[in-house]
Design an enzyme around this catalytic site. Structure first.
Site, PDB file in Angstrom:
ATOM      1  N   ALA A 177       0.808  -1.221   0.000  1.00  0.00           N
ATOM      2  CA  ALA A 177       0.000   0.000   0.000  1.00  0.00           C
ATOM      3  C   ALA A 177       0.840   1.269   0.000  1.00  0.00           C
ATOM      4  O   ALA A 177       0.347   2.329  -0.395  1.00  0.00           O
ATOM      5  CB  ALA A 177      -0.924   0.005   1.218  1.00  0.00           C
ATOM      6  N   ASP A 178       2.088   1.178   0.431  1.00  0.00           N
ATOM      7  CA  ASP A 178       2.937   2.376   0.516  1.00  0.00           C
ATOM      8  C   ASP A 178       4.348   2.043   0.048  1.00  0.00           C
ATOM      9  O   ASP A 178       5.308   2.114   0.815  1.00  0.00           O
ATOM     10  CB  ASP A 178       2.949   2.908   1.951  1.00  0.00           C
ATOM     11  N   LEU A 179       4.458   1.681  -1.221  1.00  0.00           N
ATOM     12  CA  LEU A 179       5.764   1.311  -1.777  1.00  0.00           C
ATOM     13  C   LEU A 179       6.604   2.562  -1.961  1.00  0.00           C
ATOM     14  O   LEU A 179       6.360   3.368  -2.856  1.00  0.00           O
ATOM     15  CB  LEU A 179       5.569   0.589  -3.109  1.00  0.00           C
TER      16      LEU A 179
END
Length: 251
Positions: A177-179
């Site tokens: 979700a937060d690469l």
């Protein structure tokens, strides 16, 4: 870098419930985990805490009977943080942030993906809301990709390794979700991906994979990887990164 990984040990999940909430833990990592494990003050009193940071997802490095671990308290980000802080709407124990990430990390470990070893997760419920925490094993001798850039170590070779790392997760259907550059760790034995809050395994699809990569690209821009211009960035970093990605995805 050496990409060899040790065989994954069997996992034994155990749930401990009380009046305030529940703790989920892997008995193969630690036979016993109680509420004190999730209390930074408990470790501070024992002089068993070495690093603590505030902000979203306040993180502490703690020295436990199971070894050096990372304790993370879930906090909201963005505008909703001012209203909700570290509270989340209760939708059942299996829907809590900690339990979901615990089980996702277990699933990825079974797939032999390079992630931290999960130790325990906890939620504490109060009416319509809950708070959550997660404990994972600390990966030794690592630097974030952000730190590698600051040290002048983010070159074409490392960029290609980053692309290959992302492709391994995408090939397994893992959506992060937060690469971003802060969640990619570089260790002597290889690269790791961390912080899978809100991540999930989904059906392979080009759209979400490319959106994930574009998120990483924006992150690299934000930390200054394109300081010499976009053309130089594309040549030195992004093209090797995508080469490593495409080669690994199709392997």
């Amino acid at each position: 870098m050496n990409r060899n990984r040790a065989a994954v040990a069997p996992m034994h999940e155990q749930l401990r419930q009380d009046a305030e909430g529940a703790i989920l833990f892997d008995t193969t990592v630690s036979p016993q985990v109680d509420g004190a494990w999730f209390d930074a003050e408990h470790w501070r009193k024992q002089r068993a805490i070495s690093v603590q940071s505030g902000g979203r997802g306040g993180v502490a490095v703690i020295h436990t009977p199971a070894g050096e671990c990372v304790l993370r308290h879930y906090r909201r980000g963005g505008m909703v943080a001012a209203l909700m802080g570290d509270r989340y709407l209760w939708i059942g124990s299996d829907g809590t942030r900690g339990f979901r990430e615990f089980r996702l990390l277990q699933a990825m470990a079974k797939l032999q993906l390079p992630v931290p070893q999960v130790v325990a997760a906890r939620y504490r419920r109060a009416g319509l809301y809950y708070q959550a925490d997660l404990i994972t094993r600390r990966i030794a001798d690592t630097h974030t990709l952000t730190e590698c850039l600051a040290q002048g170590r983010l070159d074409a070779e490392l960029a290609e390794e980053v692309g290959a790392l992302v492709a391994r997760f995408h090939r397994a259907g893992v959506w992060h979700a937060d690469l971003n550059a802060h969640n990619i760790l570089v260790a002597p034995e290889g690269l790791y991906l961390v912080d899978f809050d809100r991540g999930r395994i989904r059906a392979p699809e080009q759209g979400w994979r490319m959106a994930n990569l574009q998120r990483l690209r924006r992150s690299l821009f934000k930390i200054g990887a394109a300081a010499q211009g976009e053309a130089v960035f594309d040549k030195v970093i992004w093209t090797p990164l995508m080469y490593g990605y495409e080669r690994t995805l199709s392997a």
